[in-house]
Each structure stands twice: as structure tokens, then as C-alpha cells.
Design a protein around this motif. Structure first.
Motif, PDB file in Angstrom:
ATOM      1  N   GLY A  11       8.144  -3.305   8.852  1.00 14.60           N
ATOM      2  CA  GLY A  11       8.096  -3.087   7.362  1.00 14.60           C
ATOM      3  C   GLY A  11       6.647  -3.765   7.084  1.00 14.60           C
ATOM      4  N   GLY A  12       6.577  -3.863   5.579  1.00 16.43           N
ATOM      5  CA  GLY A  12       5.534  -4.223   4.951  1.00 16.43           C
ATOM      6  C   GLY A  12       4.495  -3.230   4.312  1.00 16.43           C
ATOM      7  N   ALA A  13       3.525  -3.546   4.045  1.00 18.02           N
ATOM      8  CA  ALA A  13       2.793  -2.616   3.222  1.00 18.02           C
ATOM      9  C   ALA A  13       1.964  -1.514   3.920  1.00 18.02           C
ATOM     10  N   LYS A  14       1.106  -2.137   4.870  1.00 20.26           N
ATOM     11  CA  LYS A  14       0.226  -0.976   5.398  1.00 20.26           C
ATOM     12  C   LYS A  14       0.493  -0.573   6.898  1.00 20.26           C
ATOM     13  N   VAL A  15       0.884   0.862   7.110  1.00 15.24           N
ATOM     14  CA  VAL A  15       0.995   1.118   8.320  1.00 15.24           C
ATOM     15  C   VAL A  15      -0.119   0.921   9.406  1.00 15.24           C
ATOM     16  N   ASP A  35      -2.042  -1.829   9.558  1.00 16.15           N
ATOM     17  CA  ASP A  35      -1.869  -3.143  10.265  1.00 16.15           C
ATOM     18  C   ASP A  35      -0.981  -2.795  11.253  1.00 16.15           C
ATOM     19  N   LYS A  36      -0.116  -1.970  11.435  1.00 11.16           N
ATOM     20  CA  LYS A  36       1.015  -2.326  12.273  1.00 11.16           C
ATOM     21  C   LYS A  36       1.029  -1.122  13.682  1.00 11.16           C
ATOM     22  N   LEU A  37      -0.514  -0.172  13.421  1.00  8.07           N
ATOM     23  CA  LEU A  37      -0.138   0.763  14.469  1.00  8.07           C
ATOM     24  C   LEU A  37      -0.246   0.402  15.783  1.00  8.07           C
ATOM     25  N   GLY A  40      10.724   0.374   7.568  1.00  2.00           N
ATOM     26  CA  GLY A  40      10.847   0.236   6.157  1.00  2.00           C
ATOM     27  C   GLY A  40       9.445  -0.138   5.551  1.00  2.00           C
ATOM     28  N   GLY A  41       9.919  -0.377   4.096  1.00  2.00           N
ATOM     29  CA  GLY A  41       8.946  -0.953   3.505  1.00  2.00           C
ATOM     30  C   GLY A  41       7.454   0.072   3.147  1.00  2.00           C
ATOM     31  N   GLY A  42       6.643  -0.403   2.554  1.00  2.00           N
ATOM     32  CA  GLY A  42       5.612   0.525   2.143  1.00  2.00           C
ATOM     33  C   GLY A  42       5.105   1.572   3.365  1.00  2.00           C
ATOM     34  N   MET A  43       5.306   0.893   4.577  1.00  2.00           N
ATOM     35  CA  MET A  43       4.569   1.634   5.586  1.00  2.00           C
ATOM     36  C   MET A  43       5.523   2.977   5.883  1.00  2.00           C
ATOM     37  N   SER A  94       4.445   7.090  -4.044  1.00  2.00           N
ATOM     38  CA  SER A  94       4.837   5.724  -3.086  1.00  2.00           C
ATOM     39  C   SER A  94       3.591   5.458  -2.338  1.00  2.00           C
ATOM     40  N   LEU A  95       3.504   4.280  -1.782  1.00  2.00           N
ATOM     41  CA  LEU A  95       2.173   4.039  -1.104  1.00  2.00           C
ATOM     42  C   LEU A  95       2.182   4.876   0.056  1.00  2.00           C
ATOM     43  N   CYS A  96       0.914   5.384   0.307  1.00  2.00           N
ATOM     44  CA  CYS A  96       0.497   6.143   1.642  1.00  2.00           C
ATOM     45  C   CYS A  96      -0.856   6.022   2.015  1.00  2.00           C
ATOM     46  N   MET A 107       7.794   5.939  -7.517  1.00  2.00           N
ATOM     47  CA  MET A 107       7.261   5.283  -6.420  1.00  2.00           C
ATOM     48  C   MET A 107       8.518   4.327  -5.759  1.00  2.00           C
ATOM     49  N   ALA A 108       8.499   4.546  -4.375  1.00  2.00           N
ATOM     50  CA  ALA A 108       9.721   3.765  -3.966  1.00  2.00           C
ATOM     51  C   ALA A 108       8.976   2.317  -3.561  1.00  2.00           C
ATOM     52  N   LEU A 109       9.886   1.510  -4.050  1.00  2.00           N
ATOM     53  CA  LEU A 109       9.707   0.159  -3.924  1.00  2.00           C
ATOM     54  C   LEU A 109      10.859  -0.557  -3.014  1.00  2.00           C
ATOM     55  N   ASP A 110      11.723  -0.026  -2.821  1.00  2.00           N
ATOM     56  CA  ASP A 110      12.916  -0.561  -1.963  1.00  2.00           C
ATOM     57  C   ASP A 110      13.737   0.603  -1.144  1.00  2.00           C
ATOM     58  N   MET A 115      11.285  -4.839   3.715  1.00  2.00           N
ATOM     59  CA  MET A 115      11.832  -3.516   3.452  1.00  2.00           C
ATOM     60  C   MET A 115      11.523  -3.115   2.056  1.00  2.00           C
ATOM     61  N   GLY A 116      10.973  -3.595   1.274  1.00  2.00           N
ATOM     62  CA  GLY A 116      10.548  -3.419  -0.185  1.00  2.00           C
ATOM     63  C   GLY A 116       9.851  -4.619  -0.498  1.00  2.00           C
ATOM     64  N   VAL A 117       9.535  -4.411  -2.034  1.00  2.00           N
ATOM     65  CA  VAL A 117       8.843  -5.470  -2.604  1.00  2.00           C
ATOM     66  C   VAL A 117       9.454  -6.592  -3.004  1.00  2.00           C
ATOM     67  N   PHE A 118       9.845  -7.518  -1.920  1.00  2.00           N
ATOM     68  CA  PHE A 118      10.870  -8.334  -2.127  1.00  2.00           C
ATOM     69  C   PHE A 118      10.679  -9.690  -3.238  1.00  2.00           C
ATOM     70  N   GLU A 119       9.203  -9.497  -3.120  1.00  2.00           N
ATOM     71  CA  GLU A 119       8.935 -10.794  -4.343  1.00  2.00           C
ATOM     72  C   GLU A 119       9.440 -10.548  -5.889  1.00  2.00           C
ATOM     73  N   MET A 120       9.633  -9.085  -6.075  1.00  2.00           N
ATOM     74  CA  MET A 120      10.243  -8.878  -7.341  1.00  2.00           C
ATOM     75  C   MET A 120      11.676  -8.688  -7.202  1.00  2.00           C
ATOM     76  N   GLY A 148       4.483 -13.707   8.006  1.00  2.00           N
ATOM     77  CA  GLY A 148       4.778 -14.675   6.875  1.00  2.00           C
ATOM     78  C   GLY A 148       6.012 -13.966   5.759  1.00  2.00           C
ATOM     79  N   ASP A 149       5.999 -12.790   5.559  1.00  2.00           N
ATOM     80  CA  ASP A 149       6.650 -12.313   4.650  1.00  2.00           C
ATOM     81  C   ASP A 149       8.288 -12.312   4.945  1.00  2.00           C
ATOM     82  N   SER A 150       8.417 -11.638   6.236  1.00  2.00           N
ATOM     83  CA  SER A 150       9.812 -11.705   6.564  1.00  2.00           C
ATOM     84  C   SER A 150      10.398 -13.090   6.822  1.00  2.00           C
TER      85      SER A 150
HETATM   86  P1  AMP Z   1       2.357  -6.920   4.761  1.00  2.00           P
HETATM   87  O1  AMP Z   1       1.484  -8.129   4.469  1.00  2.00           O
HETATM   88  O2  AMP Z   1       1.549  -5.723   5.524  1.00  2.00           O
HETATM   89  O3  AMP Z   1       3.546  -7.341   6.046  1.00  2.00           O
HETATM   90  O4  AMP Z   1       3.099  -6.323   3.630  1.00  2.00           O
HETATM   91  C1  AMP Z   1       3.853  -7.459   3.050  1.00  2.00           C
HETATM   92  C2  AMP Z   1       3.880  -6.699   1.432  1.00  2.00           C
HETATM   93  O5  AMP Z   1       4.442  -5.519   1.678  1.00  2.00           O
HETATM   94  C3  AMP Z   1       4.805  -7.466   0.645  1.00  2.00           C
HETATM   95  O6  AMP Z   1       4.038  -8.293  -0.178  1.00  2.00           O
HETATM   96  C4  AMP Z   1       5.717  -6.582   0.038  1.00  2.00           C
HETATM   97  O7  AMP Z   1       5.703  -6.594  -1.422  1.00  2.00           O
HETATM   98  C5  AMP Z   1       4.860  -5.267   0.248  1.00  2.00           C
HETATM   99  N1  AMP Z   1       5.845  -3.816   0.221  1.00  2.00           N
HETATM  100  C6  AMP Z   1       6.764  -3.713   1.013  1.00  2.00           C
HETATM  101  N2  AMP Z   1       7.644  -2.442   0.615  1.00  2.00           N
HETATM  102  C7  AMP Z   1       6.867  -1.909  -0.274  1.00  2.00           C
HETATM  103  C8  AMP Z   1       6.722  -0.740  -0.861  1.00  2.00           C
HETATM  104  N3  AMP Z   1       7.494   0.157  -0.990  1.00  2.00           N
HETATM  105  N4  AMP Z   1       5.811  -0.620  -1.835  1.00  2.00           N
HETATM  106  C9  AMP Z   1       4.625  -1.292  -2.120  1.00  2.00           C
HETATM  107  N5  AMP Z   1       4.442  -2.539  -1.370  1.00  2.00           N
HETATM  108  C10 AMP Z   1       5.615  -2.877  -0.502  1.00  2.00           C
END
Ligand code: AMP
Length: 391
Positions: A193-197, A199-201, A217-220, A235-237, A289-292, A317-322, A348-350
Motif C-alpha cells: 500500500g502507500g501513496a506512490k506506485v 516507489d514500489k514497482l 491497496g492505498g493510493g497506489m 483519486s491519486l494516479c 477521491m478514494a482515501l480508503d 491501505m488508505g490515509v490512515f493518519e486521518m 515506517g507507515d505500516s
Molecule cells: P508511502 O510513503 O508511499 O508508503 O505512502 C504512505 C502514505 O500514503 C501515507 O501518508 C498515506 O496517507 C498515503 N495514502 C494511502 N492511501 C492513500 C490514498 N488512497 N490517497 C492518498 N494518499 C494515500
């Protein structure tokens, strides 16, 4: 009988044991340490060296100083270490040179050098700098998993110059990732999961050859869903990665790897905790936008996790900080914690999410290194590990 490795391979009695640790701890604006997990993680190795009659001479970086930075001196770190050890720690004001050599030799008990990133050349792996560190020790122990993906003077540089081994923390990390990546009990399921695909390719590419199931899951996930032809609203793309996502999906099919993507979502009209939000079906309406991940996806993912024998999780899997968008990450976290198989959480995030949920004690291995664990998942050899003379 197998040959001795790690600390067991060295006679430490009366030896100056130069040790790289990762004490890059978070501090508040007054310099007070807000989380000492990284210091605690190195205690077993330090205590073992002391017990075997060695003299630990510790080095670490703190923050990202460019030259000497008074705010990033290691005195508060040495103080906390001393409290945790219940023994004095001699903190030196520098990390190289004749004065440091003399002071380190004269001190009794644990010695801590000054922040290695005050030295020009440290992050570039300068060999002369590594030689000046090497003068301080008879042997070298790397216990800094979190920096082992860096080819730096105090990590791999000095390891190439002295008899060198992994400390107990590094040993534990290496064993956990080997168990997952080399001989996983099946089914082996990875969750990314996480924001950017982008970073994880490399991780996806490497894991596809190893896993039975890959949950994304997540933004990616939204770049993948768009690549499959779904509507993703705002949504993030990463549009420049659509073809790469298509190729990964095709590779998964070819290898017989099951890829699970979100089938519903929690969407919002803005990127903030108190935005208007609602559940959305697979195709996301315009302007949202999908945030979770949504409730059906939570069930899909957690049911799969329950049946796995090996689980590797990296990324929320989503913007868990919120708080409004935390449920997906929380459900997955609980499913990983309840899974009876071998479970590893890295990144760090998980790790933050697992700690936030109070589930840390239920995970078999929590990695102490975000960047380092990602590079292992990418299939890379880490400089701080391959440079050790006794693996
Ligand atoms: P990363 O640093 O790539 O592991 O991404 C972690 C970040 O991804 C966290 O700060 C999350 O809030 C963010 N994130 C997870 N899901 C989403 C989403 N659906 N849209 C935007 N940001 C997201």
C-alpha cells in the motif's frame, strides 16, 4: 556442525568493538527524544559485547546535518542509552582523529562517538574517513539495519577494513526476510500500500515471482484500477505508470499470481479528515477521491489474509493518519496480527499503524528499517550486509 557466524564468530574479550548502530531517533523542538525504540533495539548486542568482555565504541548518525550542527549532537542519545543500560556512557565530542583514539582507549565501559554525519564524505562512503573510523576498533559490528542499504563510510566502508560481523538486531532482520523471501510457507501473501506506485514497482516485480497472492491497496491501487479501465474520479494516479501497471497485471496472470485490488472505496470530496465522504462502488464517480478501501474490500482482503501461512505487509491501505480514513488499514492490521502464519511488517507507515493500533506484540517480526526493508523486497543486496567479512 556449521561454522560460527555473527557475534559468535569473534573473540570479544579485551577487544575494542566498533559498532554501527541506528540511533536516528525522533526528537521534539527542544531536542528531547520522543521515541527510543531504536536505542532499545540495539541493547541486546551492546549488553552481549559487554558480557563477553569487549568494549563497545558506538557510532550512529542523527538527522541530516551538513557539517557540524549543534542541535544534532548525540549527548541526549548517550544520556538515554546510559539510563536504559544502567551504566555510564562516555560521549565524545568528535568521531575521528588522535584525540578520539586516545579518549576512546582511556574510557571504561561504553563509548559513543559524535554524529558521523558531521564528517564530510560520510554519506559518500569516503574511504579515508572509513580508515580513520577503523583505527578506533579491533573488530566491527554492524547492528544498524535501518542504514544498511547505504554505502556509507561508517556502515559498509569500515566493514571492509576490519573483521566484521552482524549484530543481533541485524541478524534477526536478515533471518526474517530470508524466511519470507527464500523459503516462505505457502500460501505466501504480500500486501502493498502507500501513496506512490512508482516507489514500489521494483518490489512488485520481485515479489510477483515469489508470492501466491498480492494485495494492492492505498493510493497506489488507483493507477492499477485506471489501467484496468475503471473510473477513479480524482483519486491519486500516476498516468506515466499505466503501462507498467498493465505489464505487472499481465505478468501476474502468466505466473498464476492472484492480484487483489480494491472492489469498493471510501471516497471524499476533499483531502481532509472532515471532508464530505461516502462509500463508493468499484467505479468512482467524478469529483470524488478514494482515501480508503471500502467495506467489501476490507472483507475480501482480511479473509484472504486469514488463510495465509506467510504474510509480508508494507504500506497503509488508505490515509490512515486521518481518523475518517483509517478503517481499511486498521482492519488489515488486525487481520495480519490475527493471522497464525509467519507475519512481517516493514515500512515506517505500516509499522506506525500497527503501533497506533496496539498490535505490535502480535506481529512475528516488525522491521526497524523502512528503506532497507524495501530494498530487500526489491531483491537487492544491501551494502551494509554484503560488506561484512564473516556473514
Ligand atoms: P508511502 O510513503 O508511499 O508508503 O505512502 C504512505 C502514505 O500514503 C501515507 O501518508 C498515506 O496517507 C498515503 N495514502 C494511502 N492511501 C492513500 C490514498 N488512497 N490517497 C492518498 N494518499 C494515500
Amino acid at each position: 556442525m556449521s561454522a560460527k557466524t555473527g557475534l559468535d564468530a569473534l573473540d570479544l574479550a579485551q577487544k575494542r568493538v566498533l559498532m554501527r548502530v541506528d540511533f536516528n531517533v525522533p526528537q521534539d523542538e527542544h531536542g528531547a527524544i520522543t521515541d527510543d525504540t531504536r536505542i532499545r533495539a540495539a541493547l541486546p548486542t551492546i549488553q552481549e559485547v559487554l558480557k563477553k568482555g569487549g568494549k563497545p565504541i558506538l557510532m550512529t548518525h542523527l538527522g541530516r546535518p551538513k557539517g557540524v550542527d549543534e542541535k544534532l549532537r548525540l549527548d541526549p542519545v548517550a544520556k538515554r542509552l546510559s539510563e536504559l543500560l544502567g551504566a555510564p556512557v562516555t560521549k565524545l565530542q568528535d568521531s575521528t582523529g588522535p584525540e578520539v583514539e586516545k579518549a576512546a582507549a582511556a574510557a571504561t565501559g561504553v563509548v559513543m562517538l559524535e554524529n558521523v554525519r558531521f564528517n564530510k564524505g560520510e554519506t559518500k562512503g569516503d574511504v579515508e574517513l572509513a580508515k580513520s573510523y577503523a583505527k578506533l576498533g579491533d573488530v566491527f559490528v554492524n547492528d544498524a539495519f535501518g542504514t544498511s542499504h547505504r554505502d556509507e563510510s561508517s556502515v559498509s566502508g569500515v566493514a571492509r577494513l576490519l573483521p566484521s560481523v552482524a549484530g543481533r538486531l541485524l541478524e534477526k532482520e536478515i533471518a526474517a526476510f530470508a524466511r519470507v523471501l527464500e523459503k516462505p510457507e505457502r500460501p505466501f501473501l504480500a500486501i502493498l500500500g502507500g501513496a506512490k506506485v512508482s516507489d514500489k514497482l521494483l518490489v512488485i516485480d520481485n515479489l510477483l515471482a515469489k508470492v501466491d497472492v498480492l494485495i494492492i491497496g492505498g493510493g497506489m491501487a488507483y493507477t492499477f484500477l485506471k489501467a484496468q479501465g475503471h473510473a477513479i474520479g480524482k483519486s491519486l494516479c500516476e498516468d506515466d505508470r499505466l503501462d507498467t501497471c498493465k505489464a505487472a497485471l499481465a505478468k501476474a496472470k502468466e505466473l498464476g499470481v492472484e492480484i487483489l485490488l480494491p472492489i469498493d472505496h471510501v471516497v471524499a470530496d476533499e483531502f481532509k479528515n472532515d471532508a464530505r465522504s461516502k462509500n463508493s462502488p468499484l467505479d468512482i464517480p467524478g469529483g470524488w477521491m478514494a482515501l480508503d478501501i471500502g467495506p467489501k474490500t476490507r472483507k475480501l482482503f482480511t479473509d484472504k489474509i486469514a488463510g495465509a501461512k506467510t504474510v509480508m505487509w508494507n504500506g497503509p491501505m488508505g490515509v490512515f493518519e486521518m481518523e475518517s480514513f483509517r478503517q481499511g488499514t486498521a482492519s488489515v492490521g488486525r487481520a495480519v496480527a490475527d493471522c497464525e502464519g509467519y507475519t512481517v511488517v516493514g515500512g515506517g507507515d505500516s509499522v506506525a499503524a500497527i503501533e497506533l493500533l496496539g498490535l505490535a506484540s502480535k506481529i512475528k517480526h516488525i522491521s526497524t528499517g523502512g528503506g532497507a526493508s524495501l530494498e530487500l523486497l526489491e531483491g537487492k543486496a544491501l551494502p551494509g550486509i554484503v560488506s561484512l567479512s564473516i556473514p
